[in-house]
Design a protein around this motif. Structure first.
Motif, PDB file in Angstrom:
ATOM      1  N   CYS A  70      -2.447 -16.637  -1.403  1.00  0.00           N
ATOM      2  CA  CYS A  70      -2.548 -15.186  -1.594  1.00  0.00           C
ATOM      3  C   CYS A  70      -3.673 -14.817  -2.554  1.00  0.00           C
ATOM      4  O   CYS A  70      -4.194 -13.692  -2.499  1.00  0.00           O
ATOM      5  N   TYR A  71      -4.055 -15.738  -3.430  1.00  0.00           N
ATOM      6  CA  TYR A  71      -5.081 -15.459  -4.430  1.00  0.00           C
ATOM      7  C   TYR A  71      -6.371 -16.217  -4.173  1.00  0.00           C
ATOM      8  O   TYR A  71      -7.266 -16.234  -5.012  1.00  0.00           O
ATOM      9  N   ASP A  72      -6.486 -16.828  -2.998  1.00  0.00           N
ATOM     10  CA  ASP A  72      -7.766 -17.382  -2.581  1.00  0.00           C
ATOM     11  C   ASP A  72      -8.667 -16.244  -2.120  1.00  0.00           C
ATOM     12  O   ASP A  72      -8.187 -15.187  -1.695  1.00  0.00           O
ATOM     13  N   ASP A  73      -9.958 -16.446  -2.196  1.00  0.00           N
ATOM     14  CA  ASP A  73     -10.891 -15.406  -1.753  1.00  0.00           C
ATOM     15  C   ASP A  73     -11.129 -15.553  -0.255  1.00  0.00           C
ATOM     16  O   ASP A  73     -12.163 -16.047   0.190  1.00  0.00           O
ATOM     17  N   GLU A  74     -10.136 -15.111   0.506  1.00  0.00           N
ATOM     18  CA  GLU A  74     -10.244 -15.167   1.959  1.00  0.00           C
ATOM     19  C   GLU A  74      -9.461 -14.014   2.572  1.00  0.00           C
ATOM     20  O   GLU A  74      -8.520 -13.486   1.968  1.00  0.00           O
ATOM     21  N   SER A  75      -9.892 -13.614   3.769  1.00  0.00           N
ATOM     22  CA  SER A  75      -9.134 -12.620   4.515  1.00  0.00           C
ATOM     23  C   SER A  75      -7.930 -13.293   5.152  1.00  0.00           C
ATOM     24  O   SER A  75      -8.046 -14.404   5.687  1.00  0.00           O
ATOM     25  N   LEU A  76      -6.785 -12.632   5.101  1.00  0.00           N
ATOM     26  CA  LEU A  76      -5.559 -13.196   5.637  1.00  0.00           C
ATOM     27  C   LEU A  76      -4.999 -12.255   6.700  1.00  0.00           C
ATOM     28  O   LEU A  76      -4.711 -11.088   6.420  1.00  0.00           O
ATOM     29  N   VAL A  77      -4.868 -12.768   7.905  1.00  0.00           N
ATOM     30  CA  VAL A  77      -4.386 -11.976   9.038  1.00  0.00           C
ATOM     31  C   VAL A  77      -2.898 -11.700   8.860  1.00  0.00           C
ATOM     32  O   VAL A  77      -2.102 -12.622   8.609  1.00  0.00           O
ATOM     33  N   THR A  78      -2.507 -10.444   8.998  1.00  0.00           N
ATOM     34  CA  THR A  78      -1.104 -10.056   8.804  1.00  0.00           C
ATOM     35  C   THR A  78      -0.460  -9.477  10.060  1.00  0.00           C
ATOM     36  O   THR A  78       0.751  -9.230  10.056  1.00  0.00           O
ATOM     37  N   GLN A  79      -1.246  -9.255  11.103  1.00  0.00           N
ATOM     38  CA  GLN A  79      -0.681  -8.698  12.332  1.00  0.00           C
ATOM     39  C   GLN A  79      -1.506  -9.176  13.520  1.00  0.00           C
ATOM     40  O   GLN A  79      -2.730  -9.266  13.446  1.00  0.00           O
ATOM     41  N   ILE A  80      -0.803  -9.471  14.612  1.00  0.00           N
ATOM     42  CA  ILE A  80      -1.432  -9.931  15.851  1.00  0.00           C
ATOM     43  C   ILE A  80      -1.059  -8.958  16.969  1.00  0.00           C
ATOM     44  O   ILE A  80       0.090  -8.501  17.049  1.00  0.00           O
ATOM     45  N   ALA A  81      -2.022  -8.640  17.808  1.00  0.00           N
ATOM     46  CA  ALA A  81      -1.775  -7.852  19.029  1.00  0.00           C
ATOM     47  C   ALA A  81      -1.115  -6.500  18.768  1.00  0.00           C
ATOM     48  O   ALA A  81      -0.379  -6.002  19.607  1.00  0.00           O
ATOM     49  N   GLY A  82      -1.367  -5.937  17.604  1.00  0.00           N
ATOM     50  CA  GLY A  82      -0.919  -4.571  17.337  1.00  0.00           C
ATOM     51  C   GLY A  82       0.493  -4.421  16.818  1.00  0.00           C
ATOM     52  O   GLY A  82       0.813  -3.409  16.191  1.00  0.00           O
ATOM     53  N   THR A  83       1.362  -5.405  17.038  1.00  0.00           N
ATOM     54  CA  THR A  83       2.764  -5.257  16.632  1.00  0.00           C
ATOM     55  C   THR A  83       3.379  -6.526  16.061  1.00  0.00           C
ATOM     56  O   THR A  83       4.437  -6.460  15.436  1.00  0.00           O
ATOM     57  N   ILE A  84       2.782  -7.677  16.272  1.00  0.00           N
ATOM     58  CA  ILE A  84       3.430  -8.958  15.961  1.00  0.00           C
ATOM     59  C   ILE A  84       3.144  -9.369  14.516  1.00  0.00           C
ATOM     60  O   ILE A  84       1.996  -9.546  14.107  1.00  0.00           O
ATOM     61  N   ALA A  85       4.207  -9.509  13.731  1.00  0.00           N
ATOM     62  CA  ALA A  85       4.124  -9.918  12.332  1.00  0.00           C
ATOM     63  C   ALA A  85       4.427 -11.414  12.217  1.00  0.00           C
ATOM     64  O   ALA A  85       5.004 -12.014  13.134  1.00  0.00           O
ATOM     65  N   PRO A  86       4.067 -12.038  11.095  1.00  0.00           N
ATOM     66  CA  PRO A  86       4.335 -13.471  10.937  1.00  0.00           C
ATOM     67  C   PRO A  86       5.805 -13.845  11.144  1.00  0.00           C
ATOM     68  O   PRO A  86       6.110 -14.902  11.702  1.00  0.00           O
ATOM     69  N   ARG A  87       6.727 -12.985  10.709  1.00  0.00           N
ATOM     70  CA  ARG A  87       8.151 -13.297  10.845  1.00  0.00           C
ATOM     71  C   ARG A  87       8.598 -13.349  12.303  1.00  0.00           C
ATOM     72  O   ARG A  87       9.683 -13.859  12.614  1.00  0.00           O
ATOM     73  N   ASP A  88       7.783 -12.817  13.211  1.00  0.00           N
ATOM     74  CA  ASP A  88       8.163 -12.759  14.624  1.00  0.00           C
ATOM     75  C   ASP A  88       7.837 -14.036  15.380  1.00  0.00           C
ATOM     76  O   ASP A  88       8.208 -14.169  16.557  1.00  0.00           O
ATOM     77  N   ILE A  89       7.141 -14.965  14.748  1.00  0.00           N
ATOM     78  CA  ILE A  89       6.602 -16.126  15.465  1.00  0.00           C
ATOM     79  C   ILE A  89       7.167 -17.423  14.915  1.00  0.00           C
ATOM     80  O   ILE A  89       7.271 -17.620  13.706  1.00  0.00           O
ATOM     81  N   ARG A  90       7.547 -18.291  15.824  1.00  0.00           N
ATOM     82  CA  ARG A  90       7.844 -19.691  15.497  1.00  0.00           C
ATOM     83  C   ARG A  90       6.891 -20.532  16.321  1.00  0.00           C
ATOM     84  O   ARG A  90       6.940 -20.512  17.554  1.00  0.00           O
ATOM     85  N   GLY A  91       6.001 -21.234  15.661  1.00  0.00           N
ATOM     86  CA  GLY A  91       4.996 -21.988  16.400  1.00  0.00           C
ATOM     87  C   GLY A  91       3.652 -21.290  16.309  1.00  0.00           C
ATOM     88  O   GLY A  91       3.230 -20.870  15.229  1.00  0.00           O
ATOM     89  N   GLU A  92       2.977 -21.117  17.452  1.00  0.00           N
ATOM     90  CA  GLU A  92       1.637 -20.558  17.470  1.00  0.00           C
ATOM     91  C   GLU A  92       1.544 -19.426  18.480  1.00  0.00           C
ATOM     92  O   GLU A  92       2.341 -19.339  19.416  1.00  0.00           O
ATOM     93  N   ILE A  93       0.552 -18.537  18.272  1.00  0.00           N
ATOM     94  CA  ILE A  93       0.311 -17.428  19.187  1.00  0.00           C
ATOM     95  C   ILE A  93      -1.191 -17.331  19.452  1.00  0.00           C
ATOM     96  O   ILE A  93      -1.999 -17.488  18.534  1.00  0.00           O
ATOM     97  N   MET A  94      -1.535 -17.093  20.703  1.00  0.00           N
ATOM     98  CA  MET A  94      -2.947 -16.982  21.096  1.00  0.00           C
ATOM     99  C   MET A  94      -3.246 -15.538  21.500  1.00  0.00           C
ATOM    100  O   MET A  94      -3.409 -15.230  22.676  1.00  0.00           O
TER     101      MET A  94
END
Length: 375
Positions: A70-94
């Motif tokens: 969280c404190y690294d100098d990098e952009s961190l993706v928080t949403q995929i495809a307009g609605t999908i949050a990290p808590r919604d995924i188990r595994g990977e999403i393309m």
């Protein structure tokens, strides 16, 4: 806030100052004060090492790497495809990312470039960690932040409250601004736009500044700072640095759909090859000629074809290079896309290929114009 969090905030501020991004004491105090991890409590996505299409996997707060990241100098993706949050995924999403927490060095560079003073009222387009920094610097009663995504706004509201800030948060299309709380001394956008909305000019005081990133559908972009004049026109320069943000959702390109018949035009030699678009500044110049053209590559008949396609205008150009290095172009539609691009690139080179910080932008009620100064 824990001692671990405090140490990470201080370390982040030190890194940003050493890198030249954090330049003044008030903004350093803000970085040392605002807990970035509160804006990532829902987790984030990291890029997965998968062959082919880019895949993303969630990193949640129970992951031992989470707080440090969280404190690294990098952009961190928080949403995929307009609605999908990290808590919604188990595994990977393309799927494609649609929201992220911008890398801190860019956030603070922009806030420094905004040139705020005590007492300034700020309109922000896009709500997140930068909102917290604005609140820490100015006081939350002077900050209005508008976010198009209701879930993103709600999450940021919780994070801001956890940090002790309660600014005016608005959900809606940021391109219209928020006239109810205007006028503002400063307007800043943490998304890219194709054209700077005139509503932002109208809602910013004469003498006030607007800071926003201009982009095109070939994905070359740059940060611009404009001063609003008394006559209702905003003028300014690009600041250079290849600044990039996700496009505002109303400015996203349309689906390509079914490609046109790319053989339905005569092939002509061209002195300007598609490889010119590999250069960031040259691609930005090309976008001035064809701002609604999308770029893609295809493998056809044993050779790579570089395609520019303006779906709305029904215009396209297809370029290829033969074994001898000669480029050819086929074009069709009401606009000769590659001829227009070539004309702009040729003129830019003739003027000495100026860098983007020599480009000027003017926004009036009728139009947006970008021009460069000769070297």
């Amino acid at each position: 806030m824990s001692d671990d969090d405090k140490a990470l905030r201080l370390r982040l501020a030190e890194r940003l100052a050493a890198g030249g991004h954090l330049r003044t004491a008030p903004w350093r105090t803000a970085v040392e004060t605002v807990a970035r991890h509160e804006f990532l409590n829902g987790g984030f996505f990291e890029r997965a090492d998968s062959p082919g299409t880019t895949a993303w996997r969630p990193v949640m707060p129970d992951d031992p790497r989470w707080l440090q990241r969280c404190y690294d100098d990098e952009s961190l993706v928080t949403q995929i495809a307009g609605t999908i949050a990290p808590r919604d995924i188990r595994g990977e999403i393309m799927r494609a990312p649609t929201s992220s927490r911008t890398l801190p060095s860019l956030v603070v560079r922009m806030l420094e470039d905004l040139q705020v003073q005590d007492g300034h009222r700020v309109q922000e387009i896009g709500t997140g960690y930068s909102t917290g920094l604005l609140c820490a610097r100015l006081g939350d009663d002077l900050v209005t932040s508008k976010e198009v995504d209701q879930d993103v706004s709600a999450s940021a509201s919780v994070a801001l409250a956890a940090c002790g800030y309660f600014p005016e948060l608005v959900v809606g299309d940021g391109l219209t601004g928020h006239p109810a709380s205007a006028p503002y001394d400063r307007t800043i956008a943490t998304c890219s736009v194709l054209d700077l909305p005139y509503a932002w000019v109208e809602q910013t005081k004469p003498g006030g500044l607007i800071l926003a990133t201009l982009c095109g559908w070939m994905h070359a972009s740059e940060l611009a700072r404009l001063t609003v004049g008394k006559e209702g026109t905003a003028r300014g320069r690009f600041l250079d640095g290849q600044v990039s943000f996700m496009l505002a959702r109303p400015h996203l390109p349309p689906d390509l759909g079914i490609l046109p018949d790319l053989d339905a035009a005569d092939e002509q030699p061209t002195d300007t090859g598609a490889d010119v678009l590999d250069d960031w500044t040259a691609r930005f110049v090309a976008q001035l000629a064809a701002p609604r053209a999308q770029r893609l590559t295809l493998e056809r008949d044993g050779r790579t074809e570089h395609i520019l396609l303006d779906v709305n205008a029904g215009a396209w150009a297809a370029l290829a290079q033969d074994d001898h290095g000669t480029w050819t172009a086929r074009q069709s539609g009401p606009q000769r896309l590659w001829d227009d691009v070539t004309e702009h690139i040729t003129r830019w080179r003739r003027d000495g290929a100026p860098a983007l910080d020599r480009f000027e932008i003017t926004v009036t009620p009728e139009r947006q114009a970008v021009a460069w100064s000769k070297v």
